[in-house]
Design an enzyme around this catalytic site. Structure first.
Site, mmCIF file in Angstrom:
data_model
loop_
_atom_site.group_PDB
_atom_site.id
_atom_site.type_symbol
_atom_site.label_atom_id
_atom_site.label_comp_id
_atom_site.label_asym_id
_atom_site.label_seq_id
_atom_site.Cartn_x
_atom_site.Cartn_y
_atom_site.Cartn_z
ATOM 1 N N LYS A 11 34.166 45.300 36.724
ATOM 2 C CA LYS A 11 35.425 45.732 36.100
ATOM 3 C C LYS A 11 35.204 47.004 35.281
ATOM 4 O O LYS A 11 36.001 47.939 35.328
ATOM 5 C CB LYS A 11 36.017 44.600 35.245
ATOM 6 C CG LYS A 11 36.601 43.486 36.089
ATOM 7 C CD LYS A 11 36.992 42.229 35.321
ATOM 8 C CE LYS A 11 37.432 41.143 36.305
ATOM 9 N NZ LYS A 11 37.808 39.869 35.684
ATOM 10 N N GLN A 30 37.386 37.179 30.003
ATOM 11 C CA GLN A 30 36.834 36.642 31.248
ATOM 12 C C GLN A 30 36.710 35.120 31.166
ATOM 13 O O GLN A 30 36.189 34.575 30.199
ATOM 14 C CB GLN A 30 35.458 37.294 31.511
ATOM 15 C CG GLN A 30 34.855 36.960 32.856
ATOM 16 C CD GLN A 30 35.641 37.509 34.045
ATOM 17 O OE1 GLN A 30 36.315 38.531 33.940
ATOM 18 N NE2 GLN A 30 35.572 36.833 35.166
ATOM 19 N N ASP A 67 45.954 40.218 32.965
ATOM 20 C CA ASP A 67 45.650 39.160 33.925
ATOM 21 C C ASP A 67 46.930 38.494 34.435
ATOM 22 O O ASP A 67 46.895 37.759 35.423
ATOM 23 C CB ASP A 67 44.783 38.079 33.249
ATOM 24 C CG ASP A 67 43.304 38.230 33.564
ATOM 25 O OD1 ASP A 67 42.986 38.673 34.673
ATOM 26 O OD2 ASP A 67 42.482 37.891 32.694
HETATM 27 N N1 GUN Z 1 37.521 34.501 36.182
HETATM 28 C C1 GUN Z 1 37.654 34.452 37.541
HETATM 29 N N2 GUN Z 1 38.720 35.191 37.927
HETATM 30 C C2 GUN Z 1 39.256 35.724 36.796
HETATM 31 C C3 GUN Z 1 40.362 36.590 36.560
HETATM 32 O O1 GUN Z 1 41.096 37.022 37.454
HETATM 33 N N3 GUN Z 1 40.586 36.905 35.260
HETATM 34 C C4 GUN Z 1 39.819 36.430 34.246
HETATM 35 N N4 GUN Z 1 40.131 36.787 33.002
HETATM 36 N N5 GUN Z 1 38.791 35.631 34.440
HETATM 37 C C5 GUN Z 1 38.514 35.286 35.711
#
Ligand code: GUN
Length: 283
Positions: free
Chosen positions: A53, A97, A120
């Site tokens: 990311k 996350q 998100d």
């Molecule tokens: N963990 C796995 N996929 C995601 C996601 O799309 N966003 C976040 N914040 N955590 C994750």
């Protein structure tokens, strides 16, 4: 003959377009688009996702604010970190996350992120807007899947779509997006009866259940489009999706690989959401 949906290529194209947009934003607003990513703990998969990311932010000209906290972080320290990021006007989006360490009440942490910075798309407000088919920040993975369907001109109107999995992050928003795109949607999950028959009726299957090679060729109709959201390890420890790719591909019109399918698109949609949030911000 099937067409391979190249998520990596599509993501690269979209990131190129996004880079131009973020540069224009910077020129007009005198600041960069800002995205904060919070990683608490030492989950190895999360570490890889967060690294990717941050890398994507650099690639598209978004300023990243990374906060790393230890596995034993307290609820209050984590909440304080999120509060500070949320109130920083250089930060357009905040992502925490998941999964968080077990002793943390994740819901309370996520509730600190206001809808306009919820890149998100997990908040009640953004989820509700999605249901009402209003403009909102949409969860990145299902949003990325829709972009793939659009770009490859896979028709959803009146088509039977089966979503495997009912998580708040993927399955549910995926079903709503497909419904908003005029598909006839069935959501299957661990309690579903006759799952094979449900799948065999589908023109489009989106699998997000997290079981290696779960979707086998006998479950797929000839000519179906298959989108694999799974990120699993097989017996040999090799990365694989939910779909038994080598056999299923022979029956498909379209199929996504793992890796190189949905994954790169998820991160690209996160960049898109950060830009979208920035454009709508007052700073
Ligand atoms: N963990 C796995 N996929 C995601 C996601 O799309 N966003 C976040 N914040 N955590 C994750």
């Amino acid at each position: 003959m099937y067409t391979l949906i190249d998520g990596k290529l599509l993501a690269a194209e979209m990131r190129g377009e996004l880079k131009e947009k973020t540069q224009l934003f910077e020129k007009e607003r005198g600041r960069k688009v800002g995205l904060a990513v919070v990683l608490a703990g030492d989950n190895p998969a999360s570490q890889v996702y967060v690294r990717n990311k941050i890398k994507a932010c650099d690639e598209v000209g978004i300023k990243s604010f990374a906060v790393y906290l230890p596995q034993n972080v307290t609820q209050s320290v984590l909440e304080q970190a999120v509060k500070e990021l949320v109130s920083n006007c250089a930060v357009d989006g905040v992502l925490v996350q998941l999964p968080l360490p077990e002793h943390i009440d994740a819901e309370s942490v996520l509730k600190l992120i206001p809808a306009e910075k919820d890149v998100d798309g997990f908040s009640a407000e953004n989820t509700g807007k999605l249901l009402l088919n209003e403009q909102s920040l949409v969860a990145c993975t299902p949003h990325g899947v829709m972009k793939m369907l659009e770009k490859y001109k896979i028709d959803t109107k009146g088509k039977r779509a089966v979503v495997l999995g009912r998580s708040n992050i993927v399955g549910k928003p995926m079903a709503v997006l497909l419904l908003n795109a005029d598909a006839t949607v069935t959501v299957c999950h661990s309690k579903t009866q006759n799952l094979k028959e449900e799948c065999l009726r589908a023109d489009i299957i989106v699998s997000a259940i997290g079981k290696p090679k779960f979707l086998t060729a006998d479950m797929v109709k000839e000519g179906a489009a298959v989108i694999d959201v799974g990120m699993n390890r097989d017996e040999a420890g090799k990365l694989c999706g939910d779909v038994d790719f080598d056999k299923v591909k022979e029956k498909c019109s379209y199929i996504t690989p793992v890796p190189g399918g949905v994954g790169p698109m998820t991160i690209t949609m996160l960049m898109y959401n950060a830009y979208y949030a920035a454009v709508r911000s007052k700073t």
